[in-house]
Design a protein around this motif. Structure first.
Motif, PDB file in Angstrom:
ATOM      1  N   ASP A  49       8.700   5.651  -4.757  1.00  0.00           N
ATOM      2  CA  ASP A  49       9.111   4.817  -6.031  1.00  0.00           C
ATOM      3  C   ASP A  49       9.427   3.779  -6.565  1.00  0.00           C
ATOM      4  O   ASP A  49       8.760   3.298  -7.621  1.00  0.00           O
ATOM      5  N   LEU A  50       9.363   2.956  -5.295  1.00  0.00           N
ATOM      6  CA  LEU A  50       9.235   1.184  -5.489  1.00  0.00           C
ATOM      7  C   LEU A  50       7.909   1.106  -5.085  1.00  0.00           C
ATOM      8  O   LEU A  50       7.515  -0.165  -6.302  1.00  0.00           O
ATOM      9  N   ARG A  51       6.693   1.634  -4.305  1.00  0.00           N
ATOM     10  CA  ARG A  51       5.283   1.395  -5.663  1.00  0.00           C
ATOM     11  C   ARG A  51       5.163   1.444  -6.309  1.00  0.00           C
ATOM     12  O   ARG A  51       4.616   0.774  -7.440  1.00  0.00           O
ATOM     13  N   GLN A  56       4.286  -0.902 -11.862  1.00  0.00           N
ATOM     14  CA  GLN A  56       5.131  -1.024 -13.484  1.00  0.00           C
ATOM     15  C   GLN A  56       5.163  -2.657 -13.872  1.00  0.00           C
ATOM     16  O   GLN A  56       4.700  -3.587 -14.542  1.00  0.00           O
ATOM     17  N   VAL A  57       5.311  -3.713 -12.916  1.00  0.00           N
ATOM     18  CA  VAL A  57       5.148  -5.193 -13.522  1.00  0.00           C
ATOM     19  C   VAL A  57       3.985  -5.407 -12.930  1.00  0.00           C
ATOM     20  O   VAL A  57       3.601  -6.474 -13.604  1.00  0.00           O
ATOM     21  N   THR A  58       3.248  -5.486 -11.632  1.00  0.00           N
ATOM     22  CA  THR A  58       1.906  -5.996 -11.756  1.00  0.00           C
ATOM     23  C   THR A  58       1.119  -4.832 -11.263  1.00  0.00           C
ATOM     24  O   THR A  58       1.421  -4.045  -9.853  1.00  0.00           O
ATOM     25  N   PRO A  59      -0.748  -5.085 -11.607  1.00  0.00           N
ATOM     26  CA  PRO A  59      -1.295  -3.960 -11.443  1.00  0.00           C
ATOM     27  C   PRO A  59      -1.566  -4.834  -9.269  1.00  0.00           C
ATOM     28  O   PRO A  59      -1.839  -3.597  -8.671  1.00  0.00           O
ATOM     29  N   GLU A  65       4.981  -9.531  -0.694  1.00  0.00           N
ATOM     30  CA  GLU A  65       6.290  -9.328  -1.749  1.00  0.00           C
ATOM     31  C   GLU A  65       6.628  -7.866  -2.200  1.00  0.00           C
ATOM     32  O   GLU A  65       7.444  -7.178  -1.993  1.00  0.00           O
ATOM     33  N   LEU A  66       5.400  -6.867  -1.719  1.00  0.00           N
ATOM     34  CA  LEU A  66       5.142  -6.006  -2.214  1.00  0.00           C
ATOM     35  C   LEU A  66       6.129  -5.002  -0.497  1.00  0.00           C
ATOM     36  O   LEU A  66       7.214  -3.962  -0.454  1.00  0.00           O
ATOM     37  N   ASP A  67       5.885  -5.952   0.905  1.00  0.00           N
ATOM     38  CA  ASP A  67       6.539  -5.091   1.993  1.00  0.00           C
ATOM     39  C   ASP A  67       7.464  -5.947   1.673  1.00  0.00           C
ATOM     40  O   ASP A  67       8.572  -5.406   2.309  1.00  0.00           O
TER      41      ASP A  67
END
Ligand code: ASP
Ligand code: MG
Length: 424
Positions: A49-51, A56-59, A65-67
């Motif tokens: 879900d977080l992914r 949705q915010v940026t492709p 930041e993803l980590d």
């Protein structure tokens, strides 16, 4: 009594009730006199879900930041679990990967553990507390940034901690009752294995069996950590993953086949019309290595006499497909190949068993079973204790079932129980 490391997966802590149930289990283990260190995954599908949210915010979310985002999932479950254990009257403290001393390299999204310094965990258990550690994360030695170890890597956190703490066992709690001869979601008659060797488990994990993370098994084998895979939904014994102790002259004969695994996560690339010259294959795979693409199977045909050209096909993780295609496109003129083909509608089916070393005819029987089921083989690769084939994606289930039956692995009574999880 010694230290027990328990790892609970996302489906075991999917909601508040699950967290309370797991807390009770932890307390029961503590009451038996063990020192308990817990590694926990994010609740349910939180990581996915977080992914999705990030996408949705940026492709293309920045990996750092993803980590940062994904590690939040495990922080939620570890804190809630510590609260639940406390409410049962036992002291518990939660720790992030960084606080637990999980030191990694700096490759975001698939960092490797380079050291574990579990000082704070040791102190916590010395004081009689339950230590609860966020799985799947660490901190980079160089950049000091938070890293993640790759999808499903909480298992690896658990085994690495078990090794560093000298634990007597690493219990991996999941949504199935142990390691089965095939995925019970596909083969309802799959049987639970009482024990399997590190070596066989390694091949199973590498062949797509989702039950244990590959690196966790590598770690377990290297440091001789016994793993007990079991469900948190029941108290029954699961499967013990142990060093291979079979010796020559053993009276109890080892099972020839441990199981059938499948993998839907691969894709196939074919480099068509590669000039048959020294160094061409090396160039192709150097470029892929430089792009951090892991190659699985490779097949090269004999070159056609008329053209002195050949095709090279290989499989790789689907998610690396675009990177690999782009890297290869850049060397088209240099290598002089004709074109690239990309096929992500493939799947891998593998037959694994230490006994195949000494039993002839396993390959023939495997291929005959596939043929009888109408499954066409696209690629083949083998190790000493594994035979893998690439087949059409739509035929994976048929291939797994046919193979399972052909090797007499079907149980008379359905014993597999899948307790939860979406298998996502
Ligand atoms: N939560 C992470 C994932 O879903 C790590 C894990 O579950 O082991 O991949
Ligand atoms: Mg998970």
């Amino acid at each position: 009594m010694g230290i027990v490391v328990q790892k609970y997966g996302g489906s075991s802590v999917a909601d508040a009730d699950g967290i309370k149930r797991v807390a009770q289990r932890i307390v029961n283990t503590k009451k038996q006199g063990h020192e308990v260190v817990v590694v926990v995954s994010a609740m349910g599908d939180t990581t996915d879900d977080l992914r999705d949210l990030a996408e949705q915010v940026t492709p293309l979310p920045p990996p750092r930041e993803l980590d940062m985002l994904l590690t939040a999932g495990e922080r939620i479950s570890m804190a809630l679990l510590a609260m639940a254990v406390s409410s049962l009257g036992h002291e518990a403290q939660s720790f992030t990967g960084s606080q637990a001393g999980v030191i990694t390299d700096s490759v975001h999204g698939k960092a490797k553990i380079i050291d574990i310094t579990p000082g704070r965990i040791q102190s916590a258990i010395d004081e009689g507390h339950v230590a609860i550690v966020a799985g799947f994360q660490g901190v980079s030695q160089d950049t000091k940034d938070v890293t993640t170890l790759g999808r499903g890597a909480s298992d690896t956190t658990a085994v690495a901690l078990a090794a560093a703490l000298g634990a007597e066992v690493c219990e991996i709690y999941t949504d199935v009752a142990g390691v089965f001869t095939a995925d019970p979601r596909i083969v309802p008659a799959a049987r639970k294995l009482d024990r399997v060797s590190h070596e066989e488990m390694l091949e199973m994990a590498a062949s797509g069996a989702k039950i244990l993370h590959l690196r966790c098994v590598e770690y377990a084998r290297r440091y001789d950590v016994p793993i007990h895979v079991r469900t948190s939904f029941d108290t029954i014994e699961g499967t013990w993953v142990l060093p291979d102790t079979a010796e020559e002259g053993d009276t109890v004969e080892q099972a020839i086949i441990a199981g059938v695994a499948h993998d839907r996560s691969e894709a196939k690339i074919t480099v068509v019309g590669v000039p048959d010259k020294v160094g061409e294959a090396a160039r192709i795979f150097e470029v892929l290595a430089a792009s951090e693409v892991n190659i699985d199977m490779v097949v090269q045909n004999v070159s056609a006499a008329a053209t002195a050209r050949t095709d090279i096909s290989f499989t790789l993780p689907r998610e690396d497909g675009q990177v690999a295609m782009a890297a290869l496109a850049k060397i088209q003129d240099e290598v002089g190949y004709d074109k690239l083909l990309f096929d992500d509608r493939v799947g891998k089916v593998s037959l694994i068993g230490a006994g195949m070393r000494s039993h002839p005819g396993i390959t023939a029987k495997f291929f005959a079973a596939l043929a009888a089921a109408g499954v066409n083989i696209e690629m083949i690769s083998t190790s000493e204790i594994r035979i893998s084939v690439i087949v059409d994606e739509g035929q994976i289930d048929t291939a797994v079932r046919a193979t399972h039956t052909a090797f007499d692995l079907d149980a008379d009574e359905v014993e597999a129980v899948v307790y939860g999880g979406t298998g996502r």
